[in-house]
Enzyme design. Structure first.
Site, PDB file in Angstrom:
ATOM      1  N   ILE A   1       0.822  -1.204   0.000  1.00  0.00           N
ATOM      2  CA  ILE A   1       0.000   0.000   0.000  1.00  0.00           C
ATOM      3  C   ILE A   1       0.855   1.253   0.000  1.00  0.00           C
ATOM      4  O   ILE A   1       0.518   2.256  -0.632  1.00  0.00           O
ATOM      5  CB  ILE A   1      -0.993  -0.003   1.192  1.00  0.00           C
ATOM      6  CG1 ILE A   1      -2.024   1.108   1.027  1.00  0.00           C
ATOM      7  CG2 ILE A   1      -0.257   0.142   2.524  1.00  0.00           C
ATOM      8  CD1 ILE A   1      -2.936   0.959  -0.159  1.00  0.00           C
TER       9      ILE A   1
ATOM     10  N   SER B   1      11.287   0.244   7.917  1.00  0.00           N
ATOM     11  CA  SER B   1      10.695  -0.972   7.361  1.00  0.00           C
ATOM     12  C   SER B   1      11.614  -2.148   7.636  1.00  0.00           C
ATOM     13  O   SER B   1      12.824  -2.049   7.470  1.00  0.00           O
ATOM     14  CB  SER B   1      10.479  -0.818   5.857  1.00  0.00           C
ATOM     15  OG  SER B   1      10.002  -2.024   5.286  1.00  0.00           O
ATOM     16  N   ARG B   2      11.028  -3.256   8.031  1.00  0.00           N
ATOM     17  CA  ARG B   2      11.817  -4.453   8.325  1.00  0.00           C
ATOM     18  C   ARG B   2      12.269  -5.176   7.072  1.00  0.00           C
ATOM     19  O   ARG B   2      13.220  -5.957   7.115  1.00  0.00           O
ATOM     20  CB  ARG B   2      11.013  -5.406   9.212  1.00  0.00           C
ATOM     21  CG  ARG B   2      10.720  -4.858  10.592  1.00  0.00           C
ATOM     22  CD  ARG B   2       9.943  -5.865  11.419  1.00  0.00           C
ATOM     23  NE  ARG B   2       9.670  -5.340  12.752  1.00  0.00           N
ATOM     24  CZ  ARG B   2       8.985  -5.994  13.691  1.00  0.00           C
ATOM     25  NH1 ARG B   2       8.505  -7.200  13.409  1.00  0.00           N
ATOM     26  NH2 ARG B   2       8.778  -5.462  14.870  1.00  0.00           N
TER      27      ARG B   2
ATOM     28  N   ASP C   1     -11.421  -5.660   5.615  1.00  0.00           N
ATOM     29  CA  ASP C   1     -10.351  -4.752   5.189  1.00  0.00           C
ATOM     30  C   ASP C   1     -10.811  -3.912   4.000  1.00  0.00           C
ATOM     31  O   ASP C   1     -10.666  -2.681   4.023  1.00  0.00           O
ATOM     32  CB  ASP C   1      -9.073  -5.530   4.863  1.00  0.00           C
ATOM     33  CG  ASP C   1      -7.946  -4.622   4.394  1.00  0.00           C
ATOM     34  OD1 ASP C   1      -7.308  -3.986   5.251  1.00  0.00           O
ATOM     35  OD2 ASP C   1      -7.720  -4.543   3.169  1.00  0.00           O
TER      36      ASP C   1
ATOM     37  N   LYS D   1      -5.881   3.052   6.976  1.00  0.00           N
ATOM     38  CA  LYS D   1      -7.065   2.330   7.449  1.00  0.00           C
ATOM     39  C   LYS D   1      -6.783   0.828   7.465  1.00  0.00           C
ATOM     40  O   LYS D   1      -5.985   0.335   6.670  1.00  0.00           O
ATOM     41  CB  LYS D   1      -8.287   2.675   6.599  1.00  0.00           C
ATOM     42  CG  LYS D   1      -8.224   2.176   5.145  1.00  0.00           C
ATOM     43  CD  LYS D   1      -8.719   0.758   5.005  1.00  0.00           C
ATOM     44  CE  LYS D   1      -8.381   0.177   3.665  1.00  0.00           C
ATOM     45  NZ  LYS D   1      -8.646  -1.277   3.589  1.00  0.00           N
TER      46      LYS D   1
END
Length: 308
Positions: free
Chosen positions: A14, A36-37, A168, A90
């Site tokens: 996203i 970010s991993r 979702d 969201k």
């Protein structure tokens, strides 16, 4: 006011599909860091997780959280405790209690908390809201059906507790309906279809009723292939009002009024810049309330196992 110096937390699908381009196209905000991993981004400072970012001394004003809802509370709290404004993808969180706690913390810190609903930022939503305020509504029917394999390939978190499953995408429809209807509404029936091997539903059939007794029906399904369906149809005393393509197209009495390309995330970042400048928050959790109600009233129906 100087541009908002922003960090993105979570550089997944996203973020890459929507957030990066929207930030680049929006005046008054600059992406300066990423946490970010599993990914990095050229041209900005990159960190493994939000704790490393906040401890680094990199100067940021705000954080946009694009991580799955499970675990997002601790990330948002860390950002607010560090004095950063927060924008939530969201759904805003995995539970109602945690998002209300974040709202209270942001208020106490004097910071902006923006609970985003990207479908509300679609072109037809505000015109539909204005029109429906002038008409007598007889009924509302929502059909929100898409292909989970296309939109969430290999994403295990959506099937876990807190991932919401079909809600979702379904919460996008609820975010529009809660915004455009003049009356509040409440859930009266919830049928939830769960794959035999998953902890979240793949389909939902919901019945609501407004304060004035108007029926609102919603059908969500994650098994649709081919063309996707994101439609809201409102029967009024003066004719039908229809929002399609997720709220980017608008038809009144059968005539096209608005047909616009997707600008939802650009609108969200424009609004975030304005909220930060004004020292305000926008934290409407009503779509998540309806999802929580759907689980509370849900009658479980089991279907075949789902394999990605």
């Amino acid at each position: 006011m100087a541009s908002v110096r922003l960090a993105i937390v979570g550089l997944g699908k996203i973020a890459r599909d929507q957030h990066l381009g929207a930030i680049e196209a929006t005046d008054g905000i600059d992406l300066v860091a990423v946490a970010s991993r599993h990914a990095q981004l050229d041209g900005v400072r990159c960190f493994h997780e939000i704790g490393d970012l906040l401890a680094s001394g990199v100067e940021i004003d705000a954080v946009s959280l694009c991580t799955p809802p499970q675990g997002r509370f601790s990330q948002a709290k860390a950002a607010l405790d560090a004095g950063k404004h927060v924008m939530l993808e969201k759904p805003p969180g995995a539970t109602l209690s945690e998002v209300h706690a974040l709202e209270a913390l942001a208020r106490a810190r004097g910071l902006t908390l923006f609970s985003t609903w990207h479908s509300r930022a679609a072109a037809a939503v505000e015109p539909a809201r204005a029109l429906l305020a002038k008409r007598k509504i007889r009924s509302v029917a929502v059909e929100w059906k898409e292909d989970v394999r296309h939109w969430h390939p290999g994403q295990a978190w959506i099937w876990e507790p807190g991932g919401l499953g079909v809600f979702d995408p379904g919460i996008n429809a609820l975010s529009i309906v809660t915004h455009i209807l003049p009356e509040k509404f409440h859930l009266t029936r919830s049928d939830l279809t769960f794959p035999a091997n998953r902890a979240a539903p793949i389909a939902a059939s919901l019945s609501f009723e407004t304060d004035g007794g108007i029926p609102v029906l919603a059908e969500f399904d994650w098994r649709q292939t081919g063309p996707q369906t994101w439609d809201i149809r409102i029967d009024t005393d003066e004719g039908p009002v229809v929002l399609t393509h997720g709220g980017s197209r608008f038809f009144v009495d059968g005539e096209a009024q608005i047909i616009e390309a997707d600008r939802e995330y650009r609108n969200l970042y424009r609004d975030f810049v304005a909220l930060v400048a004004a020292g305000r928050s926008d934290a409407d959790f009503s779509p998540l309330v309806h999802v929580a109600d759907a689980f509370m009233l849900g009658r479980r129906i089991q279907t075949a196992a789902f394999e990605d």
